[in-house]
Design an enzyme around this catalytic site. Structure first.
Site, short mmCIF file in Angstrom:
data_model
loop_
_atom_site.label_atom_id
_atom_site.label_comp_id
_atom_site.label_asym_id
_atom_site.label_seq_id
_atom_site.Cartn_x
_atom_site.Cartn_y
_atom_site.Cartn_z
N CYS A 115 0.39 9.61 -31.16
CA CYS A 115 0.87 9.56 -29.77
C CYS A 115 0.98 8.12 -29.24
CB CYS A 115 -0.05 10.37 -28.86
SG CYS A 115 -0.18 12.08 -29.36
N HIS A 256 0.80 8.13 -21.44
CA HIS A 256 1.11 9.20 -22.39
C HIS A 256 0.71 10.53 -21.75
CE1 HIS A 256 1.29 11.80 -25.74
NE2 HIS A 256 -0.01 11.85 -25.94
N ASN A 286 2.89 17.88 -24.21
CA ASN A 286 2.63 16.65 -24.96
C ASN A 286 3.70 16.48 -26.04
OD1 ASN A 286 1.70 14.63 -26.65
ND2 ASN A 286 -0.42 15.37 -26.72
N1 COA Z 1 -6.60 29.68 -23.27
C1 COA Z 1 -7.77 30.19 -22.86
N2 COA Z 1 -8.96 29.76 -23.26
C2 COA Z 1 -8.97 28.71 -24.13
C3 COA Z 1 -7.79 28.14 -24.61
C4 COA Z 1 -6.57 28.67 -24.15
N3 COA Z 1 -5.39 28.17 -24.55
N4 COA Z 1 -8.12 27.14 -25.45
C5 COA Z 1 -9.45 27.08 -25.51
N5 COA Z 1 -9.97 28.06 -24.70
C6 COA Z 1 -11.37 28.37 -24.48
C7 COA Z 1 -12.29 27.90 -25.58
O1 COA Z 1 -12.32 28.84 -26.63
C8 COA Z 1 -13.61 27.80 -24.87
O2 COA Z 1 -14.19 29.08 -24.76
P1 COA Z 1 -15.77 29.27 -24.87
O3 COA Z 1 -16.34 28.50 -23.70
O4 COA Z 1 -15.93 30.73 -24.77
O5 COA Z 1 -16.16 28.70 -26.19
C9 COA Z 1 -13.21 27.36 -23.45
O6 COA Z 1 -11.81 27.68 -23.31
C10 COA Z 1 -13.42 25.88 -23.19
O7 COA Z 1 -12.90 25.18 -24.34
P2 COA Z 1 -12.79 23.61 -24.36
O8 COA Z 1 -12.19 23.20 -25.66
O9 COA Z 1 -14.09 23.01 -23.95
O10 COA Z 1 -11.74 23.42 -23.18
P3 COA Z 1 -11.31 22.10 -22.49
O11 COA Z 1 -11.56 22.18 -21.06
O12 COA Z 1 -11.81 20.92 -23.24
O13 COA Z 1 -9.72 22.16 -22.69
C11 COA Z 1 -8.09 21.17 -24.09
C12 COA Z 1 -9.17 22.23 -23.97
C13 COA Z 1 -7.53 21.22 -25.50
C14 COA Z 1 -7.01 21.47 -23.09
C15 COA Z 1 -8.72 19.79 -23.79
O14 COA Z 1 -9.89 19.64 -24.54
C16 COA Z 1 -7.83 18.65 -24.08
O15 COA Z 1 -6.82 18.48 -23.43
N6 COA Z 1 -8.21 17.79 -25.04
C17 COA Z 1 -7.51 16.58 -25.35
C18 COA Z 1 -6.16 16.92 -25.85
C19 COA Z 1 -5.39 15.71 -26.14
O16 COA Z 1 -5.31 14.84 -25.37
N7 COA Z 1 -4.79 15.71 -27.32
C20 COA Z 1 -3.84 14.82 -27.74
C21 COA Z 1 -4.24 13.42 -27.67
S1 COA Z 1 -2.79 12.52 -27.85
#
Ligand code: COA
Length: 329
Positions: A115, A256, A286
């Protein structure tokens, strides 16, 4: 502040027509529109058709960039593509864009920094201009992430989309316009937070890989999120210090587009009001290396970037890689 060596001029973009909404994803994985919106800020993303290769999308974005720069395709001497999802693994994506564009006088190669690729690409272009290697460099961010997305993994498939953005870099014409500073950083020890486990030469593609998902992009979301906030802030600080500027000097932050909460945390760190921050993640999700050049093109065409606008562009991604560039338009 040093005299700018290279400037950006002309921009273009291509977004596929097909929209994949949160409601569509609700039918594919266990998720909800509200969860996606609350946790990421994304409403919909674009998906390329079989015909919309990066070579085809890249051609359109580059033609727009050249037209708005007033530069003939025959005068492009370097075409540099940042991508993590090329049409094919060999040759480079840049070679295939060069061929469709007809940029016959350009040397073409890819820069791979996930990215952060567009920021890395701009910095390489600046170096090539400063060494006298090139005068007209097309820097393209091009992604077809939906081709490497696991639509059984709800934590990643909601995030990713397709698109291409391009800009032209050339020697700065006066002492004020151009790239004022650049900062790049990598920590390869953290590669396994965001990567594709299979499909390379160590683990060649196999049926099992498609079934167990290791062929696709894999991410430790929560950990990646923490690093993203920290790294984006670090990159902003370092690039600003190198330019000798403070937050008040920045007219527009183009981050980004990975997650709205990461964008807001970066803006808060910079003390920048959100009306100085460009956000289009709600429409495209993204798009990795393409997100900043797509956003830049929208800003230029909407009149948010005009002569003299000082822009801070900052990215973070797999590698882990991060970086920022300060540009005066
Ligand atoms: N829909 C519903 N629930 C979801 C889900 C979805 N699409 N994806 C994950 N969950 C659930 C998980 O299973 C977890 O459940 P649990 O508490 O029962 O275990 C809960 O939501 C929280 O998961 P978590 O991973 O802690 O969520 P989060 O708030 O961190 O959000 C992302 C997840 C992926 C959106 C976030 O971590 C993120 O944006 N990360 C960085 C991504 C990024 O920048 N990537 C590219 C870099 S260039």
């Amino acid at each position: 502040m040093k005299r700018p060596i290279a400037e950006l001029i002309g921009t273009g973009r291509y977004l596929p027509d097909k929209v994949l909404s949160n409601a569509d994803l609700e039918k594919m994985v266990d998720t909800s529109d509200q969860w996606i919106l609350d946790r990421t800020g994304i409403r919909e993303r674009r998906v390329a058709s079989a015909e919309e290769t990066l070579a085809c999308m890249g051609k359109v974005a580059c033609e727009q960039a050249l037209e708005s720069a007033g530069v003939d395709v025959a005068d492009v001497d370097v075409l540099l593509t940042a991508t993590a999802s090329p049409d094919r693994l060999l040759p480079s994506q840049a070679c295939d864009i060069q061929a469709t564009l007809g940029a016959v006088n350009a040397a073409a190669f890819d820069v791979i920094a996930a990215c952060s690729g567009f920021i890395y690409g701009l910095t390489v272009a600046e170096g090539m201009v400063s060494s006298g290697q090139a005068k007209n460099i097309l820097v393209v961010g091009a992604e077809r992430l939906t081709a490497i997305t696991n639509y059984k993994d709800r934590a990643t498939c909601i995030l990713l989309g397709d698109g291409v953005g391009a800009t032209l870099v050339r020697p700065a014409r006066n002492g004020t316009r151009g790239i004022l500073s650049s900062y790049l950083k990598t920590d390869g020890r953290l590669a396994n937070l965001l990567y594709r486990p299979g499909g390379g030469s160590v683990h060649p593609p196999s049926e099992e890989m498609l079934a167990d998902g290791s062929y696709f992009l894999t991410m430790a979301g929560r950990e990646t999120f923490k690093h993203a906030v920290r790294s984006m802030s670090d990159a902003c600080d370092q690039a600003m210090a190198r330019a000798g500027l403070s937050g008040d000097d920045i007219d527009l932050l183009i981050p980004h587009q990975a997650n709205l909460r990461i964008i807001e945390a970066t803006a808060k760190h910079m003390g920048m009001p959100l009306d100085k921050v460009y956000v289009n993640i709600d429409r495209y999700g993204n798009t990795s290396a393409a997100s900043i050049p797509i956003a830049l093109d929208e800003c230029v065409r909407e009149g948010r970037v005009t002569e003299g606008t000082t822009i801070l562009m900052v990215a973070f991604g797999g590698g882990l890689t991060w970086g920022a560039v300060v540009v005066r338009w």
